[in-house]
Motif scaffolding. Sequence first.
Motif, PDB file in Angstrom:
ATOM      1  N   GLY A 189      22.416 -41.876 140.755  1.00 15.56           N
ATOM      2  CA  GLY A 189      22.491 -43.204 140.239  1.00 15.56           C
ATOM      3  C   GLY A 189      22.885 -44.438 140.934  1.00 15.56           C
ATOM      4  N   HIS A 190      23.697 -44.232 142.055  1.00 15.51           N
ATOM      5  CA  HIS A 190      24.451 -45.144 142.723  1.00 15.51           C
ATOM      6  C   HIS A 190      23.469 -45.658 144.158  1.00 15.51           C
ATOM      7  CE1 HIS A 190      25.781 -41.661 144.050  1.00 15.51           C
ATOM      8  NE2 HIS A 190      26.506 -41.981 145.175  1.00 15.51           N
ATOM      9  N   ILE A 191      22.451 -44.719 144.180  1.00 13.65           N
ATOM     10  CA  ILE A 191      21.665 -45.043 145.604  1.00 13.65           C
ATOM     11  C   ILE A 191      20.237 -45.367 145.291  1.00 13.65           C
ATOM     12  CG2 ILE A 191      23.337 -43.689 147.410  1.00 13.65           C
ATOM     13  CD1 ILE A 191      21.659 -41.427 147.141  1.00 13.65           C
ATOM     14  N   SER A 192      19.713 -44.923 144.000  1.00  8.52           N
ATOM     15  CA  SER A 192      18.364 -45.176 143.884  1.00  8.52           C
ATOM     16  C   SER A 192      18.198 -45.627 142.351  1.00  8.52           C
ATOM     17  CB  SER A 192      17.589 -43.804 143.975  1.00  8.52           C
ATOM     18  OG  SER A 192      17.899 -43.195 142.842  1.00  8.52           O
ATOM     19  N   PRO A 193      17.066 -46.251 142.016  1.00  9.51           N
ATOM     20  CA  PRO A 193      16.933 -46.742 140.387  1.00  9.51           C
ATOM     21  C   PRO A 193      17.197 -45.257 139.458  1.00  9.51           C
ATOM     22  CG  PRO A 193      15.044 -47.278 141.718  1.00  9.51           C
ATOM     23  CD  PRO A 193      15.783 -46.519 142.686  1.00  9.51           C
ATOM     24  N   GLY A 194      17.843 -45.937 138.396  1.00  8.32           N
ATOM     25  CA  GLY A 194      18.264 -45.039 137.473  1.00  8.32           C
ATOM     26  C   GLY A 194      19.766 -44.966 137.300  1.00  8.32           C
ATOM     27  N   PRO A 245      19.732 -43.676 131.754  1.00  6.44           N
ATOM     28  CA  PRO A 245      18.333 -43.132 131.593  1.00  6.44           C
ATOM     29  C   PRO A 245      18.309 -41.493 131.841  1.00  6.44           C
ATOM     30  CG  PRO A 245      18.165 -44.858 133.168  1.00  6.44           C
ATOM     31  CD  PRO A 245      19.888 -44.973 132.583  1.00  6.44           C
ATOM     32  N   GLY A 246      19.279 -41.236 132.714  1.00 10.46           N
ATOM     33  CA  GLY A 246      19.521 -39.761 133.151  1.00 10.46           C
ATOM     34  C   GLY A 246      19.866 -38.898 131.862  1.00 10.46           C
ATOM     35  N   GLY A 247      20.971 -39.547 131.082  1.00 14.03           N
ATOM     36  CA  GLY A 247      21.412 -38.951 129.833  1.00 14.03           C
ATOM     37  C   GLY A 247      20.500 -38.933 128.647  1.00 14.03           C
ATOM     38  N   ALA A 248      19.311 -39.925 128.782  1.00  8.44           N
ATOM     39  CA  ALA A 248      18.473 -40.056 127.902  1.00  8.44           C
ATOM     40  C   ALA A 248      17.539 -38.969 128.213  1.00  8.44           C
ATOM     41  CB  ALA A 248      17.809 -41.432 127.759  1.00  8.44           C
ATOM     42  N   ILE A 249      17.226 -38.671 129.496  1.00 10.52           N
ATOM     43  CA  ILE A 249      16.196 -37.728 129.751  1.00 10.52           C
ATOM     44  C   ILE A 249      16.724 -36.177 129.256  1.00 10.52           C
ATOM     45  CG2 ILE A 249      15.046 -36.774 131.751  1.00 10.52           C
ATOM     46  CD1 ILE A 249      14.558 -39.605 132.951  1.00 10.52           C
ATOM     47  N   LEU A 250      18.186 -36.132 129.641  1.00 11.05           N
ATOM     48  CA  LEU A 250      18.520 -35.003 129.328  1.00 11.05           C
ATOM     49  C   LEU A 250      18.635 -34.737 127.818  1.00 11.05           C
ATOM     50  CD1 LEU A 250      21.845 -34.376 131.581  1.00 11.05           C
ATOM     51  CD2 LEU A 250      19.960 -32.944 131.560  1.00 11.05           C
ATOM     52  N   SER A 304       5.296 -49.281 123.860  1.00  7.43           N
ATOM     53  CA  SER A 304       6.531 -48.915 124.711  1.00  7.43           C
ATOM     54  C   SER A 304       6.138 -48.458 126.178  1.00  7.43           C
ATOM     55  CB  SER A 304       7.543 -47.802 124.214  1.00  7.43           C
ATOM     56  OG  SER A 304       8.069 -48.560 123.043  1.00  7.43           O
ATOM     57  N   LEU A 305       4.917 -47.272 126.179  1.00 12.21           N
ATOM     58  CA  LEU A 305       4.661 -47.017 127.418  1.00 12.21           C
ATOM     59  C   LEU A 305       3.904 -48.118 128.504  1.00 12.21           C
ATOM     60  CD1 LEU A 305       4.628 -44.117 128.078  1.00 12.21           C
ATOM     61  CD2 LEU A 305       2.433 -43.765 127.691  1.00 12.21           C
ATOM     62  N   ILE A 306       3.206 -49.113 127.743  1.00  7.78           N
ATOM     63  CA  ILE A 306       2.732 -50.182 128.378  1.00  7.78           C
ATOM     64  C   ILE A 306       3.948 -50.907 128.939  1.00  7.78           C
ATOM     65  CG2 ILE A 306       1.138 -52.016 128.305  1.00  7.78           C
ATOM     66  CD1 ILE A 306      -0.322 -50.655 126.040  1.00  7.78           C
ATOM     67  N   MET A 307       4.805 -51.284 127.977  1.00  5.05           N
ATOM     68  CA  MET A 307       5.918 -52.164 128.630  1.00  5.05           C
ATOM     69  C   MET A 307       6.575 -51.497 129.680  1.00  5.05           C
ATOM     70  SD  MET A 307       6.816 -54.998 127.633  1.00  5.05           S
ATOM     71  CE  MET A 307       7.805 -55.855 128.695  1.00  5.05           C
ATOM     72  N   ALA A 308       6.618 -50.090 129.853  1.00  7.51           N
ATOM     73  CA  ALA A 308       7.191 -49.464 130.854  1.00  7.51           C
ATOM     74  C   ALA A 308       6.466 -49.756 132.044  1.00  7.51           C
ATOM     75  CB  ALA A 308       7.422 -47.783 130.730  1.00  7.51           C
ATOM     76  N   VAL A 309       5.135 -49.467 131.990  1.00  2.00           N
ATOM     77  CA  VAL A 309       4.280 -49.885 133.410  1.00  2.00           C
ATOM     78  C   VAL A 309       4.380 -51.176 133.731  1.00  2.00           C
ATOM     79  CG1 VAL A 309       2.025 -49.982 134.206  1.00  2.00           C
ATOM     80  CG2 VAL A 309       2.453 -48.081 132.739  1.00  2.00           C
ATOM     81  N   LEU A 310       4.716 -52.077 132.616  1.00  2.00           N
ATOM     82  CA  LEU A 310       4.558 -53.627 133.128  1.00  2.00           C
ATOM     83  C   LEU A 310       5.960 -53.796 133.812  1.00  2.00           C
ATOM     84  CD1 LEU A 310       3.222 -55.521 130.002  1.00  2.00           C
ATOM     85  CD2 LEU A 310       2.776 -55.638 132.365  1.00  2.00           C
ATOM     86  N   TRP A 311       7.194 -53.054 133.383  1.00  2.00           N
ATOM     87  CA  TRP A 311       8.460 -53.280 134.084  1.00  2.00           C
ATOM     88  C   TRP A 311       8.411 -52.367 135.473  1.00  2.00           C
ATOM     89  CZ3 TRP A 311      11.534 -56.588 132.000  1.00  2.00           C
ATOM     90  CH2 TRP A 311      11.716 -56.544 130.747  1.00  2.00           C
ATOM     91  N   LEU A 312       7.620 -51.621 135.615  1.00  2.00           N
ATOM     92  CA  LEU A 312       7.225 -51.207 136.865  1.00  2.00           C
ATOM     93  C   LEU A 312       6.708 -52.381 137.854  1.00  2.00           C
ATOM     94  CD1 LEU A 312       8.079 -48.569 138.352  1.00  2.00           C
ATOM     95  CD2 LEU A 312       5.715 -47.792 137.882  1.00  2.00           C
ATOM     96  N   LEU A 313       5.546 -52.961 137.233  1.00  2.00           N
ATOM     97  CA  LEU A 313       5.081 -53.823 138.153  1.00  2.00           C
ATOM     98  C   LEU A 313       5.954 -55.131 138.390  1.00  2.00           C
ATOM     99  CD1 LEU A 313       1.401 -53.726 136.396  1.00  2.00           C
ATOM    100  CD2 LEU A 313       2.328 -52.899 138.635  1.00  2.00           C
ATOM    101  N   LEU A 314       6.801 -55.480 137.543  1.00  2.00           N
ATOM    102  CA  LEU A 314       7.711 -56.393 137.792  1.00  2.00           C
ATOM    103  C   LEU A 314       8.874 -55.976 138.597  1.00  2.00           C
ATOM    104  CD1 LEU A 314       8.108 -57.854 133.884  1.00  2.00           C
ATOM    105  CD2 LEU A 314       7.061 -58.878 136.059  1.00  2.00           C
ATOM    106  N   SER A 365      11.231 -53.495 138.504  1.00  2.00           N
ATOM    107  CA  SER A 365      12.462 -53.104 137.930  1.00  2.00           C
ATOM    108  C   SER A 365      12.169 -51.681 137.306  1.00  2.00           C
ATOM    109  CB  SER A 365      12.717 -54.036 136.652  1.00  2.00           C
ATOM    110  OG  SER A 365      13.702 -53.376 136.052  1.00  2.00           O
ATOM    111  N   PRO A 366      12.294 -50.878 138.311  1.00  2.00           N
ATOM    112  CA  PRO A 366      12.064 -49.291 138.066  1.00  2.00           C
ATOM    113  C   PRO A 366      13.345 -48.662 137.116  1.00  2.00           C
ATOM    114  CG  PRO A 366      12.824 -49.521 140.246  1.00  2.00           C
ATOM    115  CD  PRO A 366      12.302 -50.935 139.848  1.00  2.00           C
ATOM    116  N   ASP A 367      14.180 -49.447 137.283  1.00  2.00           N
ATOM    117  CA  ASP A 367      15.426 -48.778 136.518  1.00  2.00           C
ATOM    118  C   ASP A 367      15.174 -49.089 134.785  1.00  2.00           C
ATOM    119  OD1 ASP A 367      18.122 -48.052 135.586  1.00  2.00           O
ATOM    120  OD2 ASP A 367      18.963 -49.751 136.714  1.00  2.00           O
ATOM    121  N   VAL A 368      14.813 -50.138 134.669  1.00  2.00           N
ATOM    122  CA  VAL A 368      14.207 -50.377 133.224  1.00  2.00           C
ATOM    123  C   VAL A 368      13.079 -49.687 132.784  1.00  2.00           C
ATOM    124  CG1 VAL A 368      14.262 -52.587 131.649  1.00  2.00           C
ATOM    125  CG2 VAL A 368      15.272 -52.722 133.676  1.00  2.00           C
TER     126      VAL A 368
END
Lengths: 143, 79
Positions: free
Chosen positions: A28-33, A37-42, B36-46, B48-51
């Motif tokens: 979480g501190h060196i890459s996105p996520g 998000p990780g807890g949601a995936i778990l 939501s899935l399209i919105m996720a792809v759009l966030w990636l294009l913006l 912002s991979p975290d979001v």
Amino acid sequence: MDDLIVRNVSRMIIPFIQLYGLFVIFHGHISPGGGFPGGAILGASIVLYTLAFGAEKGHQKMPHSISKWLESGAIIFYMLIGMVGIFTGYVFLTNKAAGFYMGEVGVVFSGGFIPMITLAIGIKVGSTMITLFHTMIDEEEEH
Amino acid sequence: MQVLNVILIVFLITCAIAVEKTRDLLSAVIIFAAYSLIMAVLWLLLRSPDVAMTEAAIGAGVTTIMFIAVISRTRRMEK
């Protein structure tokens, strides 16, 4: 939902989902996520298990007596790590000055307490999601 | 890349209008998952991979399951 294909595909895919969730949490501190998000995936992996195998087996896999301890324990762990800053003479959630190991930039064991509190947030979010889903399924069966 | 962006946004707006117009709530939930899935792809294009990761896990995964659990407790068609 008693389908052979759904059950077998879920059984094969759930370990990889959980491994991916742990990867997202620990990096979480060196890459996105991070923790959320990780807890949601778990949490989603256990939700998938409950959907594929039914509520009975889902409760056996993750009973409420365990998930309530995980929920409360994770957030208490977070607060205790934050308190270390206060007891060493700084403010809440002081990282480097309180004496946490900083390490090198870019490796997993670095950044002081950030991996630890990210793990705490991940466990908290995942168990909250599981508790929420199991509670809704239970209320459905009572009516 | 510009063309892909335009296609995705047009599909996003179509999904958003279709969710509001659909009378069948289960279909509306599935369209909302596609949104939501399209919105996720759009966030990636913006960039912002975290979001994008959060949107794909929460928006397309958990929210859909929660809505379906609620629909299975109540009625399926909108009045």
